[in-house]
Design an enzyme around this catalytic site. Structure first.
Site, PDB file in Angstrom:
ATOM      1  CG  ASN A 140      -1.848   1.194   1.349  1.00 33.40           C
ATOM      2  OD1 ASN A 140      -1.945   1.967   0.402  1.00 33.40           O
ATOM      3  ND2 ASN A 140      -2.600   1.189   2.720  1.00 33.40           N
ATOM      4  CD1 TRP A 141       3.545   0.822  -2.692  1.00 36.29           C
ATOM      5  CD2 TRP A 141       3.488   2.020  -4.817  1.00 36.29           C
ATOM      6  NE1 TRP A 141       4.170   0.116  -3.539  1.00 36.29           N
ATOM      7  CE2 TRP A 141       4.206   0.598  -4.734  1.00 36.29           C
ATOM      8  CE3 TRP A 141       3.424   2.575  -5.973  1.00 36.29           C
ATOM      9  CZ2 TRP A 141       4.927   0.163  -6.012  1.00 36.29           C
ATOM     10  CZ3 TRP A 141       3.993   2.323  -6.896  1.00 36.29           C
ATOM     11  CH2 TRP A 141       4.598   1.085  -7.184  1.00 36.29           C
ATOM     12  CE  LYS A 142      -0.439   3.068   4.552  1.00 34.78           C
ATOM     13  NZ  LYS A 142      -0.449   3.126   6.132  1.00 34.78           N
TER      14      LYS A 142
ATOM     15  CG  HIS B 116      -6.014   1.560   4.811  1.00 33.00           C
ATOM     16  ND1 HIS B 116      -5.620   2.444   5.616  1.00 33.00           N
ATOM     17  CD2 HIS B 116      -5.128   0.414   4.678  1.00 33.00           C
ATOM     18  CE1 HIS B 116      -4.383   2.281   5.972  1.00 33.00           C
ATOM     19  NE2 HIS B 116      -3.979   0.854   5.510  1.00 33.00           N
TER      20      HIS B 116
ATOM     21  CD  GLU C  63      -3.276   5.211   6.479  1.00 33.00           C
ATOM     22  OE1 GLU C  63      -3.110   5.357   5.324  1.00 33.00           O
ATOM     23  OE2 GLU C  63      -2.513   4.896   7.234  1.00 33.00           O
TER      24      GLU C  63
ATOM     25  CD  GLU D 200      -3.787  -2.707   7.149  1.00 36.33           C
ATOM     26  OE1 GLU D 200      -2.731  -2.910   6.713  1.00 36.33           O
ATOM     27  OE2 GLU D 200      -4.727  -1.872   6.768  1.00 36.33           O
TER      28      GLU D 200
ATOM     29  N   GLY E  24       1.813   2.059  10.607  1.00 33.07           N
ATOM     30  CA  GLY E  24       2.899   3.369  10.336  1.00 33.07           C
ATOM     31  C   GLY E  24       3.469   3.978  12.049  1.00 33.07           C
TER      32      GLY E  24
ATOM     33  CB  SER F  16       4.499  -1.750  12.210  1.00 31.61           C
ATOM     34  OG  SER F  16       4.496  -0.295  12.459  1.00 31.61           O
TER      35      SER F  16
ATOM     36  N   GLY G  87       2.487  -1.236   4.432  1.00 28.59           N
ATOM     37  CA  GLY G  87       2.819   0.227   4.078  1.00 28.59           C
ATOM     38  C   GLY G  87       4.144   0.482   3.750  1.00 28.59           C
ATOM     39  N   GLY G  88       4.892   1.301   4.769  1.00 29.74           N
ATOM     40  CA  GLY G  88       6.057   1.820   4.804  1.00 29.74           C
ATOM     41  C   GLY G  88       7.097   0.802   4.189  1.00 29.74           C
TER      42      GLY G  88
HETATM   43  P1  PGA Z   1       2.629   0.008   7.759  1.00 26.94           P
HETATM   44  O1  PGA Z   1       0.887   0.505   6.935  1.00 26.94           O
HETATM   45  O2  PGA Z   1       3.090  -1.158   7.223  1.00 26.94           O
HETATM   46  O3  PGA Z   1       3.205   1.483   7.212  1.00 26.94           O
HETATM   47  O4  PGA Z   1       2.045   0.115   9.286  1.00 26.94           O
HETATM   48  C1  PGA Z   1       0.224  -0.532   6.821  1.00 26.94           C
HETATM   49  C2  PGA Z   1      -1.195  -0.134   6.126  1.00 26.94           C
HETATM   50  O5  PGA Z   1      -1.737   0.829   6.338  1.00 26.94           O
HETATM   51  O6  PGA Z   1      -1.682  -1.194   5.079  1.00 26.94           O
END
Ligand code: PGA
Length: 261
Positions: free
Chosen positions: A13-15, A100, A102, A172, A178, A218, A239-240
């Site tokens: 997930n590149w956000k 998601h 967010e 999640e 994050g 994470s 994500g990251g």
């Molecule tokens: P993260 O994000 O790996 O940076 O914690 C995961 C996600 O939001 O899908």
């Protein structure tokens, strides 16, 4: 030796990150790492920002491991700023994230709205990756499992088993996204059992056993192997660490180890 018969899934997930050029470069690098590894036992996809989807889909070619981070709950019409599931399918997306955190928590998207988004995704033949997760407050009050059950029941309301054969659920926990704070493999596995039990209660044991339940929050190149060694954890939403091709490649390799490659 195979742990489970479900094919692992790893999503990146590149956000809201990366310029157009960097997105294409990252897609190329991930594709190269994956081709070099010869690994065919993991399903994977990257989820770039909308504006990079076409270019990333073109870069990854017909294998098209590309998904969108969201879709509209509407099929078309006067919905400024929204993107429909059928538009996403048309430019080569094969999957979409629904709810998601967010968006679910960050933008107060309700279960009812997510259920309608799910309808659109299924109508467009996109693989839906339904995200669920509790906040730290909910976890600390001992409500985490009830919250996840309620999110699943609400978001899946009105959808029958036959339409959901491709469903993937991403657990999640909001407090792990994050933050560098990962759920322990035991905690994650416990929640994945709750997810599977809820699916069994809503549908059938056969269905619940088939659905992939992946973990996000994470996950990185160092902790992925331990998380994925749990039978209940069918892969990850990253994500990251997915913004680095080498790390994302290592996470895919960790997922492949579940099927003995
Ligand atoms: P993260 O994000 O790996 O940076 O914690 C995961 C996600 O939001 O899908």
């Amino acid at each position: 030796m195979a742990l489970v018969s479900r094919t692992p899934f790893v999503g990146g997930n590149w956000k809201m990150n990366l310029t157009h050029a960097r997105a294409v470069e990252l897609a190329r690098a991930i594709d190269a790492i994956n081709s070099a590894s010869g690994n065919r036992s993991v399903d994977w996809a990257v989820f770039p920002p909308f504006v990079h989807l076409g270019a990333v889909a073109a870069t990854l070619g017909e294998r098209s491991h590309v998904g969108a981070q969201d879709c509209s709950a509407h099929s078309d019409g006067a919905f400024t700023g929204q993107v429909s599931a059928s538009m996403l399918a048309e430019i080569g997306c094969t999957s979409v994230l629904i709810g998601h955190s967010e968006r679910r928590h960050g933008l107060a998207e309700s279960d009812a709205l997510l259920s309608r988004k799910l309808t659109r995704a299924l109508d467009a033949s996109l693989i839906p990756i339904l995200c669920v997760g509790e906040t730290l407050l909910q976890r600390d009050s001992g409500d985490a499992h009830a919250i996840i059950q309620s999110q699943l029941r609400g978001s899946l309301a009105g959808h029958d088993e036959l339409a959901l054969t491709q469903l993937i659920v991403a657990y999640e926990p909001v407090w792990a996204i994050g933050t560098g704070r990962t759920a322990t493999p035991d905690d994650a596995a416990h929640m994945h059992r709750t997810v599977r039990q809820t699916l069994e209660d809503l549908y059938s044991a056969r269905f619940a056993q088939r659905v992939r339940v992946i973990y996000g929050g994470s996950v990185n190149a160092k902790n992925a192997a331990e998380l994925f060694s749990c039978e209940e954890i069918d892969g990850g939403l990253i994500g990251g660490a997915s913004l680095n091709a080498t790390d994302f490649g290592a996470i895919m390799t960790a997922a492949a180890a579940r099927v003995g490659q």
